[in-house]
Design an enzyme around this catalytic site. Structure first.
Site, PDB file in Angstrom:
ATOM      1  N   ASN A  89       0.807  -1.221   0.000  1.00 62.18           N
ATOM      2  CA  ASN A  89       0.000   0.000   0.000  1.00 62.18           C
ATOM      3  C   ASN A  89       0.843   1.275   0.000  1.00 62.18           C
ATOM      4  O   ASN A  89       0.407   2.299  -0.515  1.00 62.18           O
ATOM      5  CB  ASN A  89      -0.926   0.000   1.225  1.00 62.18           C
ATOM      6  CG  ASN A  89      -1.513   1.358   1.517  1.00 62.18           C
ATOM      7  OD1 ASN A  89      -2.370   1.843   0.805  1.00 62.18           O
ATOM      8  ND2 ASN A  89      -1.026   1.988   2.595  1.00 62.18           N
ATOM      9  N   TYR A 156       5.144   9.403  -9.900  1.00 63.00           N
ATOM     10  CA  TYR A 156       4.046   8.632  -9.326  1.00 63.00           C
ATOM     11  C   TYR A 156       3.365   7.780 -10.395  1.00 63.00           C
ATOM     12  O   TYR A 156       3.101   6.589 -10.184  1.00 63.00           O
ATOM     13  CB  TYR A 156       3.040   9.565  -8.664  1.00 63.00           C
ATOM     14  CG  TYR A 156       1.952   8.855  -7.895  1.00 63.00           C
ATOM     15  CD1 TYR A 156       2.210   8.318  -6.639  1.00 63.00           C
ATOM     16  CD2 TYR A 156       0.669   8.721  -8.419  1.00 63.00           C
ATOM     17  CE1 TYR A 156       1.212   7.658  -5.925  1.00 63.00           C
ATOM     18  CE2 TYR A 156      -0.331   8.074  -7.716  1.00 63.00           C
ATOM     19  CZ  TYR A 156      -0.054   7.541  -6.471  1.00 63.00           C
ATOM     20  OH  TYR A 156      -1.040   6.883  -5.777  1.00 63.00           O
ATOM     21  N   LYS A 160       3.288   3.562 -10.470  1.00 63.90           N
ATOM     22  CA  LYS A 160       2.049   2.786 -10.484  1.00 63.90           C
ATOM     23  C   LYS A 160       1.909   1.981 -11.778  1.00 63.90           C
ATOM     24  O   LYS A 160       1.389   0.860 -11.767  1.00 63.90           O
ATOM     25  CB  LYS A 160       0.849   3.709 -10.291  1.00 63.90           C
ATOM     26  CG  LYS A 160       0.789   4.348  -8.898  1.00 63.90           C
ATOM     27  CD  LYS A 160       0.818   3.305  -7.791  1.00 63.90           C
ATOM     28  CE  LYS A 160       0.652   3.925  -6.411  1.00 63.90           C
ATOM     29  NZ  LYS A 160       0.714   2.923  -5.322  1.00 63.90           N
ATOM     30  N   THR A 193      -7.150  11.670   1.411  1.00 62.79           N
ATOM     31  CA  THR A 193      -5.984  11.415   2.254  1.00 62.79           C
ATOM     32  C   THR A 193      -5.030  12.605   2.201  1.00 62.79           C
ATOM     33  O   THR A 193      -5.256  13.591   1.494  1.00 62.79           O
ATOM     34  CB  THR A 193      -5.241  10.154   1.781  1.00 62.79           C
ATOM     35  OG1 THR A 193      -4.765  10.388   0.435  1.00 62.79           O
ATOM     36  CG2 THR A 193      -6.150   8.939   1.797  1.00 62.79           C
TER      37      THR A 193
END
Length: 252
Positions: A89, A156, A160, A193
């Protein structure tokens, strides 16, 4: 004595990772949380001291993290466990800016935490438990940004996208084994978040898409960490988990 479920979770000290860990503990799972810092909130969710281990570990040092995981898993008796799961995660976003403005050290950290560590931990997990016959699963928390490009998000998005591809490759490998693990790289949707706070706080001159992220917050289109965690775990428990190695939590 009934067998228990063991889950290893990275980034379990805050945000969605914390919510995942809390829910797993409430479900009765044994949990190993790997993060830079321990979490009092996570500890409070454990029913006893044996249910939870919190490892303080910088995932940028993937070799050390993988060695610790290998040592732990090699010490276990496979017959004691009903299932074994790894949830990758943890991830980081470096400075939100065009690639030429980002320090190499920040790029290295983002790729090590976001891609190298999940690969290293998955490799250690699979190697140490290759002879286990109980269900084994690897859930990699991906992102829609691994499947579509965005300016000022090169690191990023690349991490991913790499996570999606290594999951595909490893799923093919495991499918050839008699008791191979099931793997899925799963996009969780857009979640409220600290990462979203970071995106909304970027310099507008450096981040052309900042307006979209501000609008999602203003229009209440963000999923809470608790709701996102529940959806992810529901997907993890699906009987068809792993049939599609790259998926979205909103898939039917």
């Amino acid at each position: 004595m009934s067998k228990k479920h063991l889950t290893i979770l990275t980034g379990g000290s805050r945000g969605m990772g914390l919510a995942i860990g809390q829910q797993l503990l409430r479900e009765g799972h044994m949990l190993i949380s790997i993060a830079r810092k321990t979490s009092d909130a996570l500890a409070e969710a454990a029913t006893d001291t044996e249910q939870l281990q919190q490892w303080e570990q910088d995932l940028a040092n993937s070799e050390e993290a993988a060695k610790r995981l290998t040592t732990l898993l090699s010490s276990l008796n496979a017959d004691d466990w009903a299932s074994l799961t790894l949830i990758n995660n943890a991830g980081v976003i470096p400075r939100i800016a065009p690639l030429g403005q980002i320090a190499v050290a920040d790029l290295q950290n983002a790729m090590r935490v976001g891609l190298e560590a999940p690969m290293a931990l998955t490799g250690a997990f699979l190697a140490a438990t290759e002879q286990w016959t109980c269900p084994r699963k690897v859930l990699n928390i991906s992102s829609g940004l691994g499947r579509r490009p965005m300016a000022s998000q090169a690191a990023y998005c690349s991490a991913k996208a790499g996570m999606d591809m290594f999951t595909r490759c490893t799923a093919l490998e495991e499918a050839l084994k008699p008791h191979g693990a099931k793997l899925c790289s799963l996009a969780p949707g857009v979640i409220d978040t600290d990462m979203q706070v970071q995106l909304r706080g970027a310099n507008p001159e450096d981040f052309p898409d900042i307006g979209n992220f501000k609008a999602m917050k203003q229009d209440e289109r963000l999923t809470s960490p608790a709701d996102a965690a529940a959806r992810l775990l529901a997907y993890l428990h699906r009987t068809d988990f792993g049939e599609n190695p790259v998926a979205d939590v909103r898939d039917k």
